[in-house]
Design a protein around this motif. Structure first.
Motif, short mmCIF file in Angstrom:
data_model
loop_
_atom_site.label_atom_id
_atom_site.label_comp_id
_atom_site.label_asym_id
_atom_site.label_seq_id
_atom_site.Cartn_x
_atom_site.Cartn_y
_atom_site.Cartn_z
N SER A 73 0.84 -1.19 0.00
CA SER A 73 0.00 0.00 0.00
C SER A 73 0.87 1.24 0.00
O SER A 73 2.06 1.18 0.31
N PHE A 74 0.26 2.36 -0.35
CA PHE A 74 0.97 3.63 -0.41
C PHE A 74 0.03 4.72 0.07
O PHE A 74 -1.14 4.77 -0.34
N HIS A 75 0.51 5.59 0.96
CA HIS A 75 -0.31 6.61 1.58
C HIS A 75 0.22 8.00 1.21
O HIS A 75 1.42 8.25 1.30
N SER A 134 -5.05 6.60 0.24
CA SER A 134 -4.30 5.35 0.34
C SER A 134 -4.59 4.48 -0.87
O SER A 134 -5.75 4.29 -1.25
N ILE A 135 -3.52 3.97 -1.49
CA ILE A 135 -3.66 3.02 -2.59
C ILE A 135 -3.29 1.64 -2.05
O ILE A 135 -2.16 1.43 -1.61
N ASP A 136 -4.23 0.73 -2.07
CA ASP A 136 -3.99 -0.64 -1.63
C ASP A 136 -3.76 -1.48 -2.88
O ASP A 136 -4.70 -1.86 -3.57
N PHE A 137 -2.49 -1.74 -3.17
CA PHE A 137 -2.15 -2.45 -4.40
C PHE A 137 -2.55 -3.92 -4.33
O PHE A 137 -2.92 -4.52 -5.33
N GLU A 138 -2.47 -4.50 -3.15
CA GLU A 138 -2.80 -5.92 -3.02
C GLU A 138 -4.28 -6.18 -3.25
O GLU A 138 -4.67 -7.14 -3.90
N HIS A 139 -5.12 -5.26 -2.72
CA HIS A 139 -6.56 -5.46 -2.81
C HIS A 139 -7.21 -4.62 -3.90
O HIS A 139 -8.44 -4.59 -4.01
#
Length: 253
Positions: free
Chosen positions: A146-148, A153-158
């Motif tokens: 993830s990246f905040h 917030s970008i949740d790359f996994e989900h």
């Protein structure tokens, strides 16, 4: 077990896919046209866990089906099948909302691996959506799962973007492009580089599809998409992602 919708007008191929997927334990529904597929999904938006979608269909094509599903807010994973493997077709499929793309003829083992990967991502997204949101930590330029940044917030996994109480599902390609830009935060990234490193296309291709992706991503992450502060255009080159823009950086757009 997961339910897979196959939209394919080649009966021998559809029957072969159904047989092998049911052998693996999946529930399978087969339709041979885009119109009934849209109707089926409109009345059963959670009925399919994944759609295997042929591009060349009688009536409306697979590109249109994918675009209509996304427009209707149906974010079921889409794996596109096509006999056409031109780079512009691949990009158009991603632009319409496809999550993966496989050219015919293909090996069954590769198709099953792609299906399993997309289904795993869907399960992660469903578990994530059920969890309560937490305050975002300070911005970081070390993207992992993830990246905040800037209260988002970008949740790359989900495959999800979160901004306060707002949650925006991302397609795999949208998340992949955002991840690449975040990994190169602050640096200009050319359109050609995006084609090669995000989509794996090494031929001369019309890059306007990338511009369309950026327009869509700006609607997700920018407070004022027409005056972006995070996804900046580098004229004559490509784009640059800025997590925490300064006044001087904003003037470069």
């Amino acid at each position: 077990m997961s339910h897979i919708l196959i939209v394919e007008d080649e009966r021998h191929l559809a029957d072969g896919l159904r047989f092998n997927l049911e052998l693996d334990g999946y529930t399978v529904t087969v339709l041979d046209r885009g119109e009934p597929a849209l109707e089926w999904l409109a009345t059963n938006p959670s009925g399919a866990d994944l759609v295997v979608l042929d591009v060349m269909l009688p009536g409306i094509d697979g590109f249109t089906v994918a675009a209509e599903l996304r427009k209707a807010g149906i974010y079921v994973p889409i794996l596109m099948l096509t006999a056409r493997n031109r780079p512009e077709d691949v990009l158009r499929g991603f632009e319409m909302g496809a999550d993966d793309y496989l050219a015919k003829p293909f090996e069954l083992s590769i198709l099953l691996a792609r299906i399993n990967g997309l289904l795993r991502r869907r399960e992660w997204l469903q578990r994530s959506s059920a969890a309560a949101g937490e305050p975002a930590p300070p911005a970081t330029t070390q993207p992992s799962d993830s990246f905040h940044f800037a209260g988002k917030s970008i949740d790359f996994e989900h495959l999800e973007l979160r901004a306060g109480d707002k949650r925006v599902p991302l397609t795999l390609m949208e998340a992949s492009l955002l991840r690449y830009l975040v990994q190169h935060e602050g640096k200009p990234v050319s359109r050609k580089t995006i084609l090669e490193h995000v989509w794996g296309l090494h031929e001369d291709t019309d890059t306007r599809a990338i511009d369309n992706f950026i327009v869509r991503l700006r609607r997700y992450i920018e407070n004022q998409p027409a005056q972006p502060k995070h996804l900046l255009t580098v004229r004559g080159v490509g784009y640059r992602f800025i997590a925490e823009p300064s006044a001087d950086e904003e003037k470069l757009e």
